[in-house]
Scaffold this motif. Structure first.
Motif, PDB file in Angstrom:
ATOM      1  N   ALA A  28       0.824  -1.211   0.000  1.00 29.15           N
ATOM      2  CA  ALA A  28       0.000   0.000   0.000  1.00 29.15           C
ATOM      3  C   ALA A  28       0.855   1.255   0.000  1.00 29.15           C
ATOM      4  CB  ALA A  28      -0.936  -0.008   1.203  1.00 29.15           C
ATOM      5  N   MET A  29       1.898   1.286   0.810  1.00 31.21           N
ATOM      6  CA  MET A  29       2.734   2.482   0.893  1.00 31.21           C
ATOM      7  C   MET A  29       3.610   2.635  -0.350  1.00 31.21           C
ATOM      8  SD  MET A  29       1.786   4.014   3.621  1.00 31.21           S
ATOM      9  CE  MET A  29       0.139   3.369   3.348  1.00 31.21           C
ATOM     10  N   ALA A  30       4.047   1.524  -0.921  1.00 28.68           N
ATOM     11  CA  ALA A  30       4.819   1.612  -2.173  1.00 28.68           C
ATOM     12  C   ALA A  30       3.945   2.188  -3.286  1.00 28.68           C
ATOM     13  CB  ALA A  30       5.335   0.230  -2.556  1.00 28.68           C
ATOM     14  N   GLU A  31       2.679   1.791  -3.324  1.00 30.19           N
ATOM     15  CA  GLU A  31       1.760   2.331  -4.328  1.00 30.19           C
ATOM     16  C   GLU A  31       1.536   3.823  -4.142  1.00 30.19           C
ATOM     17  OE1 GLU A  31      -1.759   0.000  -3.948  1.00 30.19           O
ATOM     18  OE2 GLU A  31      -0.869  -1.793  -4.863  1.00 30.19           O
ATOM     19  N   ARG A  32       1.693   4.304  -2.922  1.00 28.04           N
ATOM     20  CA  ARG A  32       1.506   5.725  -2.636  1.00 28.04           C
ATOM     21  C   ARG A  32       2.787   6.532  -2.813  1.00 28.04           C
ATOM     22  NH1 ARG A  32      -2.542   3.167  -0.670  1.00 28.04           N
ATOM     23  NH2 ARG A  32      -4.471   4.181  -0.019  1.00 28.04           N
ATOM     24  N   GLY A  33       3.838   5.908  -3.312  1.00 27.24           N
ATOM     25  CA  GLY A  33       5.054   6.643  -3.648  1.00 27.24           C
ATOM     26  C   GLY A  33       6.158   6.596  -2.621  1.00 27.24           C
ATOM     27  N   PHE A  34       5.962   5.879  -1.514  1.00 29.47           N
ATOM     28  CA  PHE A  34       7.030   5.738  -0.530  1.00 29.47           C
ATOM     29  C   PHE A  34       8.096   4.773  -1.047  1.00 29.47           C
ATOM     30  CE2 PHE A  34       3.472   7.128   2.018  1.00 29.47           C
ATOM     31  CZ  PHE A  34       4.040   7.945   2.992  1.00 29.47           C
ATOM     32  N   THR A  35       9.344   5.027  -0.659  1.00 31.93           N
ATOM     33  CA  THR A  35      10.402   4.049  -0.866  1.00 31.93           C
ATOM     34  C   THR A  35      10.420   3.147   0.356  1.00 31.93           C
ATOM     35  OG1 THR A  35      11.703   5.587  -2.205  1.00 31.93           O
ATOM     36  CG2 THR A  35      12.866   3.707  -1.245  1.00 31.93           C
ATOM     37  N   VAL A  36       9.983   1.913   0.200  1.00 32.35           N
ATOM     38  CA  VAL A  36       9.730   1.023   1.337  1.00 32.35           C
ATOM     39  C   VAL A  36      10.838  -0.011   1.473  1.00 32.35           C
ATOM     40  CG1 VAL A  36       8.130  -0.651   2.342  1.00 32.35           C
ATOM     41  CG2 VAL A  36       7.242   1.315   1.066  1.00 32.35           C
ATOM     42  N   SER A  37      11.326  -0.171   2.689  1.00 29.68           N
ATOM     43  CA  SER A  37      12.224  -1.275   3.022  1.00 29.68           C
ATOM     44  C   SER A  37      11.649  -2.009   4.230  1.00 29.68           C
ATOM     45  CB  SER A  37      13.645  -0.775   3.308  1.00 29.68           C
ATOM     46  OG  SER A  37      13.631   0.241   4.302  1.00 29.68           O
ATOM     47  N   VAL A  38      12.040  -3.268   4.371  1.00 29.22           N
ATOM     48  CA  VAL A  38      11.506  -4.118   5.436  1.00 29.22           C
ATOM     49  C   VAL A  38      12.654  -4.831   6.127  1.00 29.22           C
ATOM     50  CG1 VAL A  38      10.125  -6.177   5.954  1.00 29.22           C
ATOM     51  CG2 VAL A  38       9.285  -4.488   4.306  1.00 29.22           C
ATOM     52  N   VAL A  39      12.617  -4.860   7.461  1.00 30.02           N
ATOM     53  CA  VAL A  39      13.599  -5.625   8.222  1.00 30.02           C
ATOM     54  C   VAL A  39      12.852  -6.568   9.166  1.00 30.02           C
ATOM     55  CG1 VAL A  39      13.845  -3.803   9.991  1.00 30.02           C
ATOM     56  CG2 VAL A  39      15.620  -5.536   9.739  1.00 30.02           C
ATOM     57  N   MET A  40      13.278  -7.846   9.151  1.00 28.35           N
ATOM     58  CA  MET A  40      12.717  -8.863  10.032  1.00 28.35           C
ATOM     59  C   MET A  40      13.876  -9.659  10.620  1.00 28.35           C
ATOM     60  SD  MET A  40       9.367  -9.883   7.700  1.00 28.35           S
ATOM     61  CE  MET A  40       8.273 -10.404   9.012  1.00 28.35           C
ATOM     62  N   ALA A  41      13.585 -10.714  11.371  1.00 29.71           N
ATOM     63  CA  ALA A  41      14.673 -11.456  12.016  1.00 29.71           C
ATOM     64  C   ALA A  41      14.277 -12.910  12.206  1.00 29.71           C
ATOM     65  CB  ALA A  41      15.025 -10.816  13.372  1.00 29.71           C
ATOM     66  N   ASP A  42      14.958 -13.803  11.497  1.00 27.21           N
ATOM     67  CA  ASP A  42      14.666 -15.224  11.599  1.00 27.21           C
ATOM     68  C   ASP A  42      15.970 -16.000  11.523  1.00 27.21           C
ATOM     69  OD1 ASP A  42      13.664 -17.895  11.267  1.00 27.21           O
ATOM     70  OD2 ASP A  42      11.810 -17.069  10.448  1.00 27.21           O
ATOM     71  N   GLU A  43      16.137 -16.945  12.428  1.00 27.88           N
ATOM     72  CA  GLU A  43      17.343 -17.776  12.404  1.00 27.88           C
ATOM     73  C   GLU A  43      17.371 -18.689  11.182  1.00 27.88           C
ATOM     74  OE1 GLU A  43      19.033 -18.868  16.543  1.00 27.88           O
ATOM     75  OE2 GLU A  43      16.846 -18.881  16.783  1.00 27.88           O
ATOM     76  N   LYS A  44      16.196 -18.995  10.636  1.00 29.99           N
ATOM     77  CA  LYS A  44      16.137 -19.755   9.389  1.00 29.99           C
ATOM     78  C   LYS A  44      16.430 -18.817   8.226  1.00 29.99           C
ATOM     79  CE  LYS A  44      12.413 -22.809  10.985  1.00 29.99           C
ATOM     80  NZ  LYS A  44      11.009 -23.237  10.710  1.00 29.99           N
ATOM     81  N   GLU A  45      16.928 -19.386   7.142  1.00 28.37           N
ATOM     82  CA  GLU A  45      17.076 -18.640   5.901  1.00 28.37           C
ATOM     83  C   GLU A  45      15.980 -19.082   4.940  1.00 28.37           C
ATOM     84  OE1 GLU A  45      21.206 -17.477   4.553  1.00 28.37           O
ATOM     85  OE2 GLU A  45      21.660 -19.338   5.629  1.00 28.37           O
ATOM     86  N   GLY A  46      15.349 -18.131   4.273  1.00 28.36           N
ATOM     87  CA  GLY A  46      14.282 -18.464   3.354  1.00 28.36           C
ATOM     88  C   GLY A  46      13.407 -17.268   3.066  1.00 28.36           C
ATOM     89  N   GLU A  47      12.329 -17.514   2.346  1.00 29.43           N
ATOM     90  CA  GLU A  47      11.431 -16.449   1.929  1.00 29.43           C
ATOM     91  C   GLU A  47      10.298 -16.253   2.933  1.00 29.43           C
ATOM     92  OE1 GLU A  47      11.862 -14.474  -0.790  1.00 29.43           O
ATOM     93  OE2 GLU A  47      13.793 -15.512  -0.915  1.00 29.43           O
ATOM     94  N   PRO A  48       9.815 -15.023   3.061  1.00 24.38           N
ATOM     95  CA  PRO A  48       8.641 -14.789   3.907  1.00 24.38           C
ATOM     96  C   PRO A  48       7.418 -15.485   3.331  1.00 24.38           C
ATOM     97  CG  PRO A  48       9.759 -12.717   3.369  1.00 24.38           C
ATOM     98  CD  PRO A  48      10.336 -13.772   2.482  1.00 24.38           C
ATOM     99  N   PHE A  49       6.493 -15.873   4.212  1.00 24.14           N
ATOM    100  CA  PHE A  49       5.240 -16.485   3.763  1.00 24.14           C
ATOM    101  C   PHE A  49       4.450 -15.503   2.910  1.00 24.14           C
ATOM    102  CE2 PHE A  49       0.754 -17.569   4.164  1.00 24.14           C
ATOM    103  CZ  PHE A  49       0.754 -18.949   3.967  1.00 24.14           C
ATOM    104  N   TYR A  50       4.414 -14.246   3.361  1.00 25.81           N
ATOM    105  CA  TYR A  50       3.682 -13.217   2.618  1.00 25.81           C
ATOM    106  C   TYR A  50       4.660 -12.414   1.759  1.00 25.81           C
ATOM    107  CZ  TYR A  50      -0.081 -14.287   5.879  1.00 25.81           C
ATOM    108  OH  TYR A  50      -1.045 -14.943   6.599  1.00 25.81           O
ATOM    109  N   PRO A  51       4.263 -12.006   0.562  1.00 19.11           N
ATOM    110  CA  PRO A  51       5.181 -11.339  -0.369  1.00 19.11           C
ATOM    111  C   PRO A  51       5.375  -9.861  -0.037  1.00 19.11           C
ATOM    112  CG  PRO A  51       3.005 -11.478  -1.351  1.00 19.11           C
ATOM    113  CD  PRO A  51       2.914 -12.203  -0.027  1.00 19.11           C
ATOM    114  N   PHE A  52       6.380  -9.284  -0.673  1.00 17.86           N
ATOM    115  CA  PHE A  52       6.635  -7.846  -0.609  1.00 17.86           C
ATOM    116  C   PHE A  52       6.830  -7.322  -2.033  1.00 17.86           C
ATOM    117  CE2 PHE A  52       8.169  -9.356   3.553  1.00 17.86           C
ATOM    118  CZ  PHE A  52       7.333  -8.607   4.354  1.00 17.86           C
TER     119      PHE A  52
END
Length: 397
Positions: A28-52
């Protein structure tokens, strides 16, 4: 404006509600023109369940390129769980100290992305930003649950850190006054979750070969309490042989899942009550759902409940459950009942017996979700982020 969404929590294959909201906000914020970045933290390596969004820079704090991986030690986790037996506050402090080991990685993200505003999705995340790093970047702290549940066992340092937030967001109007009991803060804002409704309208009053009662949520005992739905259905199953129950959700709580399976077997409901796991496509689920049953103990703003109501499905929840007792209007778009399997069974029976009542309440449910339409909610977030960003610009001019 550069916007950082921060949720220092596991995400690999994890389908939690908070993670779902984060994904939606990023788009939603990317569609509104924001430059969006996301930081999370997981000991596993892999893709998030939900997309970005493809344009979004995504960081797993525990596996940052060019930096040593961060691991929460087995000893630290063991001490946390032992501490939890005596003090939930102490356990949260121990968990925060393990998380704080990734502070250098978080600093590196801030250096790279140079966010104008940060949205923090969990209290320990906000604490690391506002206490551990003492960042000058304005942080909007989201409260994703009833403040009484969040702060009843919250460490004092966590509350003091959140009081440094540029704004604190609550999901229900009643949560503002509750939050004020714990936080000395003058910028508490009500913004609900956006109800992302598929392009369909359910018809819970139609004639079917098999009718379905659906519950969606993590299969876990303290919060979601699916065992109450199984118990309630066991009281009705003989009278309604053409009805079934579907439980959709993550099964990571293995002990509780085993309890649910034993309960199903004990009542001879193996062919009537089904654990379906997770799915990214809810439309088919809603299309064959006739009643949404939601026996939660507490909620912040339940996405599954509001999505079910948004497509026109009547819902049943408990009077004692925060948020649920404000979203369901008893006798209009569903039923609110006293806690326990018996009262839940009585409400289910009323709806199971009457296709006309299911259809009428479903239509009312759909109408009641319109104030939570995505464009309305994301516009509110856009305004809040812009407001917070401008205040900090003025402060440094």
């Amino acid at each position: 404006m550069n916007l950082l969404l921060a949720d220092l929590h596991k995400f690999v294959g994890y389908s939690g509600g908070i993670e779902h909201v984060l994904s939606r906000m990023a788009f939603a914020m990317a569609e509104r023109g924001f430059t969006v970045s996301v930081v999370m933290a997981d000991e596993k390596e892999g893709e998030p369940f939900y997309p970005f969004p493809d344009s979004c820079h995504f960081y797993n704090l525990f596996h940052m390129a060019g930096m040593k991986p961060v691991h929460m030690s087995a000893l630290g986790k063991g001490l946390r769980e032992v501490t939890r037996l005596f003090s939930q506050e102490g356990a949260r402090d121990r968990n925060y100290k393990m998380l704080a080991a990734a502070a250098p990685q978080l600093e590196k993200v801030l250096e790279r992305e140079k966010p104008n505003v940060i949205v923090s999705f969990r209290e320990p995340t906000g604490r690391l930003l506002l206490e551990g790093l003492s960042t000058d970047i304005p942080v909007i702290s989201m409260l994703h649950n009833d403040p009484d549940e969040i702060f009843a066992h919250s460490p004092a340092n966590e509350k003091r850190a959140l009081e440094k937030s540029a704004a604190v967001q609550a999901l229900m109007p009643s949560f503002i006054s509750k939050a004020k009991k714990y936080l000395r803060h003058d910028h508490l804002v009500y913004i609900p979750n956006a109800v992302n409704i598929p392009d369909l309208t359910a018809d819970p009053g139609q004639d079917r070969r098999t009718y379905t009662i659906t519950n969606v949520g993590r299969i876990t005992g303290r919060t979601k309490r699916q065992h109450l739905l199984v118990e309630a259905f066991s009281l009705l199953a003989k009278d309604f042989p053409d009805w079934q129950v579907e439980l959709w959700g993550d099964t990571y709580d293995k002990a509780y899942v085993a309890t649910i399976k034993r309960l199903i077997s004990k009542n001879g409901l193996e062919d009537r009550v089904h654990l379906r796991g997770t799915t990214k496509d809810m439309a088919p689920v809603w299309q064959h759902t006739d009643i949404f049953a939601f026996p939660s103990h507490h909620e912040g703003f339940p996405l599954a409940l509001t999505e079910a109501m948004g497509v026109g499905i009547p819902a049943i929840g408990y009077k004692s459950c925060p948020a649920v007792n404000e979203l369901i209007h008893d006798g209009e778009n569903g039923f609110l009942v006293d806690d326990g399997a018996g009262p839940l069974a009585e409400a289910l029976r009323k709806l199971m017996e009457s296709p006309a009542l299911r259809r009428k309440m479903g239509q009312n449910a759909q109408e009641s979700m319109k104030p939570f339409a995505p464009h309305v909610v994301w516009d509110e977030w856009d305004r809040l982020i812009q407001e917070v960003g401008k205040k900090i610009e003025l402060r440094f001019e």
